[in-house]
Design a protein around this motif. Sequence first.
Motif, PDB file in Angstrom:
ATOM      1  N   GLY A  11       0.830  -1.398   0.083  1.00  0.00           N
ATOM      2  CA  GLY A  11      -0.036  -0.079  -0.106  1.00  0.00           C
ATOM      3  C   GLY A  11       0.840   1.318   0.106  1.00  0.00           C
ATOM      4  N   ALA A  12       2.349   1.242   0.241  1.00  0.00           N
ATOM      5  CA  ALA A  12       3.028   2.495   0.110  1.00  0.00           C
ATOM      6  C   ALA A  12       2.991   2.770  -1.128  1.00  0.00           C
ATOM      7  N   TRP A  13       2.940   4.282  -1.531  1.00  0.00           N
ATOM      8  CA  TRP A  13       3.120   4.385  -2.795  1.00  0.00           C
ATOM      9  C   TRP A  13       4.436   5.172  -3.289  1.00  0.00           C
ATOM     10  N   ARG A  14       4.627   5.198  -4.539  1.00  0.00           N
ATOM     11  CA  ARG A  14       5.857   5.888  -4.803  1.00  0.00           C
ATOM     12  C   ARG A  14       5.464   6.692  -5.888  1.00  0.00           C
ATOM     13  N   ILE A  15       6.732   7.772  -6.114  1.00  0.00           N
ATOM     14  CA  ILE A  15       6.284   8.854  -7.210  1.00  0.00           C
ATOM     15  C   ILE A  15       7.465   8.152  -8.177  1.00  0.00           C
ATOM     16  N   ASP A  16       7.375   8.655  -9.426  1.00  0.00           N
ATOM     17  CA  ASP A  16       8.162   8.498 -10.561  1.00  0.00           C
ATOM     18  C   ASP A  16       9.605   9.100 -10.383  1.00  0.00           C
ATOM     19  N   ARG A 121      -3.068   8.894 -10.663  1.00  0.00           N
ATOM     20  CA  ARG A 121      -3.981   7.783 -10.092  1.00  0.00           C
ATOM     21  C   ARG A 121      -5.573   8.038  -9.818  1.00  0.00           C
ATOM     22  N   GLY A 122      -5.735   9.311 -10.466  1.00  0.00           N
ATOM     23  CA  GLY A 122      -7.329   9.731 -10.204  1.00  0.00           C
ATOM     24  C   GLY A 122      -7.758  10.091  -8.869  1.00  0.00           C
ATOM     25  N   VAL A 123      -6.756  10.613  -8.050  1.00  0.00           N
ATOM     26  CA  VAL A 123      -7.036  10.943  -6.782  1.00  0.00           C
ATOM     27  C   VAL A 123      -7.931  12.171  -6.948  1.00  0.00           C
ATOM     28  N   ARG A 124      -9.178  12.437  -6.149  1.00  0.00           N
ATOM     29  CA  ARG A 124      -9.610  13.692  -6.031  1.00  0.00           C
ATOM     30  C   ARG A 124      -9.455  14.006  -4.270  1.00  0.00           C
ATOM     31  N   PRO A 125      -8.980  14.640  -3.662  1.00  0.00           N
ATOM     32  CA  PRO A 125      -8.672  14.861  -2.317  1.00  0.00           C
ATOM     33  C   PRO A 125      -9.971  15.508  -1.765  1.00  0.00           C
ATOM     34  N   PRO A 126     -10.090  15.470  -0.280  1.00  0.00           N
ATOM     35  CA  PRO A 126     -11.359  16.361   0.084  1.00  0.00           C
ATOM     36  C   PRO A 126     -11.044  17.743   0.163  1.00  0.00           C
ATOM     37  N   SER A 343       2.978  15.439  15.821  1.00  0.00           N
ATOM     38  CA  SER A 343       2.132  14.333  15.113  1.00  0.00           C
ATOM     39  C   SER A 343       2.605  14.303  13.482  1.00  0.00           C
ATOM     40  N   LEU A 344       2.970  15.334  13.139  1.00  0.00           N
ATOM     41  CA  LEU A 344       3.584  15.426  11.709  1.00  0.00           C
ATOM     42  C   LEU A 344       5.028  14.686  11.592  1.00  0.00           C
ATOM     43  N   GLN A 345       5.739  14.838  12.791  1.00  0.00           N
ATOM     44  CA  GLN A 345       6.983  14.216  12.819  1.00  0.00           C
ATOM     45  C   GLN A 345       6.691  12.885  12.861  1.00  0.00           C
ATOM     46  N   GLN A 346       5.943  12.402  13.649  1.00  0.00           N
ATOM     47  CA  GLN A 346       5.401  10.897  13.594  1.00  0.00           C
ATOM     48  C   GLN A 346       5.072  10.506  12.365  1.00  0.00           C
ATOM     49  N   SER A 347       4.470  11.175  11.455  1.00  0.00           N
ATOM     50  CA  SER A 347       3.690  10.617  10.335  1.00  0.00           C
ATOM     51  C   SER A 347       5.257  10.465   9.415  1.00  0.00           C
ATOM     52  N   ILE A 348       5.928  11.677   9.455  1.00  0.00           N
ATOM     53  CA  ILE A 348       7.252  11.510   8.481  1.00  0.00           C
ATOM     54  C   ILE A 348       8.007  10.154   8.765  1.00  0.00           C
ATOM     55  N   LEU A 415      -0.810  11.280   2.043  1.00  0.00           N
ATOM     56  CA  LEU A 415      -1.973  10.233   1.395  1.00  0.00           C
ATOM     57  C   LEU A 415      -3.260  10.459   2.340  1.00  0.00           C
ATOM     58  N   PRO A 416      -2.948  10.407   3.486  1.00  0.00           N
ATOM     59  CA  PRO A 416      -4.076  10.569   4.399  1.00  0.00           C
ATOM     60  C   PRO A 416      -4.890  11.801   4.133  1.00  0.00           C
ATOM     61  N   TYR A 417      -4.053  12.946   3.911  1.00  0.00           N
ATOM     62  CA  TYR A 417      -5.038  14.193   3.422  1.00  0.00           C
ATOM     63  C   TYR A 417      -5.818  13.970   2.143  1.00  0.00           C
ATOM     64  N   ALA A 418      -5.204  12.976   1.356  1.00  0.00           N
ATOM     65  CA  ALA A 418      -5.672  12.695   0.072  1.00  0.00           C
ATOM     66  C   ALA A 418      -6.939  11.862   0.186  1.00  0.00           C
ATOM     67  N   ALA A 419      -7.011  11.070   1.324  1.00  0.00           N
ATOM     68  CA  ALA A 419      -7.976  10.031   1.493  1.00  0.00           C
ATOM     69  C   ALA A 419      -7.728   8.884   0.420  1.00  0.00           C
ATOM     70  N   ALA A 420      -6.409   8.609   0.316  1.00  0.00           N
ATOM     71  CA  ALA A 420      -6.031   7.633  -0.359  1.00  0.00           C
ATOM     72  C   ALA A 420      -5.239   6.677   0.272  1.00  0.00           C
ATOM     73  N   GLY A 421      -5.084   5.531  -0.037  1.00  0.00           N
ATOM     74  CA  GLY A 421      -4.154   4.689   0.597  1.00  0.00           C
ATOM     75  C   GLY A 421      -4.348   4.483   2.164  1.00  0.00           C
ATOM     76  N   GLU A 422      -3.385   3.717   2.671  1.00  0.00           N
ATOM     77  CA  GLU A 422      -3.737   3.362   4.096  1.00  0.00           C
ATOM     78  C   GLU A 422      -2.930   4.267   4.845  1.00  0.00           C
ATOM     79  N   GLY A 423      -3.096   4.435   6.274  1.00  0.00           N
ATOM     80  CA  GLY A 423      -2.476   5.357   7.101  1.00  0.00           C
ATOM     81  C   GLY A 423      -3.494   6.125   8.082  1.00  0.00           C
ATOM     82  N   GLU A 424      -2.791   6.436   8.985  1.00  0.00           N
ATOM     83  CA  GLU A 424      -3.709   7.415   9.973  1.00  0.00           C
ATOM     84  C   GLU A 424      -3.563   9.005   9.690  1.00  0.00           C
ATOM     85  N   THR A 425      -4.591   9.507   9.784  1.00  0.00           N
ATOM     86  CA  THR A 425      -4.776  10.989   9.406  1.00  0.00           C
ATOM     87  C   THR A 425      -3.606  11.715  10.744  1.00  0.00           C
TER      88      THR A 425
END
Length: 426
Positions: A11-16, A121-126, A343-348, A415-425
């Motif tokens: 579920g981890a996403w990668r850029i090009d 990937r066709g993501v439309r975030p909130p 919290s953002l440090q933990q997310s990183i 990704l959590p802000y985009a409501a895409a993939g797995e992960g906690e906000t």
Amino acid sequence: MDTAAAPQVQGAWRIDAERLWSRLMALARIGATPGGGVDRQALSAEEIASWHAMIDWALSAGLEPSTDAVGNLFIALPGADRDAPPVLAGSHLDSQPGGGRFDGVYGVVAALEVLTTLAERGVRPPVDIVCVAWMNEEGSRFAPGMMGSEAFAGVRSLEAVREVRDADGVAVGDALDALHAAFPALRRRPLGFPVAAYLEAHIEQGPVLEAQQCTIGVVTGIQGKKTFDIVIDGERGHAGTLAMADRRDALEAFTRIAAALYTEIGGHDDLVKFTIGRVQVEPNAPSVVPECVTMRIDLRHPDNAVLRHLGQRLAELCDALAAPCRVGVTALVDAPSNGFDASLQQSIARAAGRIGVPHMPILSAAGHDARHMASLCPSAMIFIPCRGGVSHAEHEWAEPAHVAAGADVLLNVLLPYAAAGEGETP
């Protein structure tokens, strides 16, 4: 430091990575120097050219470019609620006169790459997710730096920014007008709109990550900084006829003051950073006693109480040692140390684990636009190593694998802000 190479989580996403590197190298050709570096000054023709490239890439991905009155560039992946505060990620496009290919621009291109990946990937975030390039972070053409983020955060007024002039007498206001005239169709945003969160990817500009063989730095905060202009006024005289006892030699006073500042301020403790980075002597003639010396001082420390004390002591030393000359001390920048959102440090850190790269907490010794965003919204920074810790130099370098890893971390934090993939906000 978390040195364990965690297995990649499904579920981890990668850029090009190839596209990201190619775009970084394309921008490095705009303002390229003979030694392999970059000279892309704020609001210059070279920065306008870099805007054209960024906007072309944005439009090709279906993203929406815009700007504001202070010349910040925004590129948005539209969200479902266009009126809600967006999430911002970015850095700056301007460079030092003999700067490198990665400082600042990496964070902007990495953010654009994240938005492009989400769009593909066709993501439309909130809410909108926005790449930002702040105006004049470096402060090498127009001083002081970070004008775009300061105006955005309300630290400095637009009117005050527009009045600043460069060494050739060009006003920021005139250069801003030229920038906006180059993009007449670009939508104008209000200055200082609400923001939900801010992230900035950047090379470390120091040796710690490389020495620790660590790919990702989870930045805990930025050390405080003060800058001063010090003007010593003496009296011009003939070098062959004026007796030493009768002189008001501004350069002689400078040598006393500078020696004392290096000893007492620069030697205060192991954490202080004290620099006299610019000295101007007038009339700067071989047979004339100097009548004026101007110096620019950069003072940094992670402890705000120590920074305040050293700033006060600096002024006291100048006053005490200037005679028979006069001295004036003008504070240009007063930026206290700040911490980043826990919290953002933990997310990183979690994102680094998801993509399987080692990470560690690190304090930023250099200033960044994230300093001003931290007062507005939850903010954080992602560091990647740079070779030898070198930055603000033509041979500044970051490895392609580290460049990609930092952008991958940025993507997975967003990704959590985009409501895409797995992960906690966050």
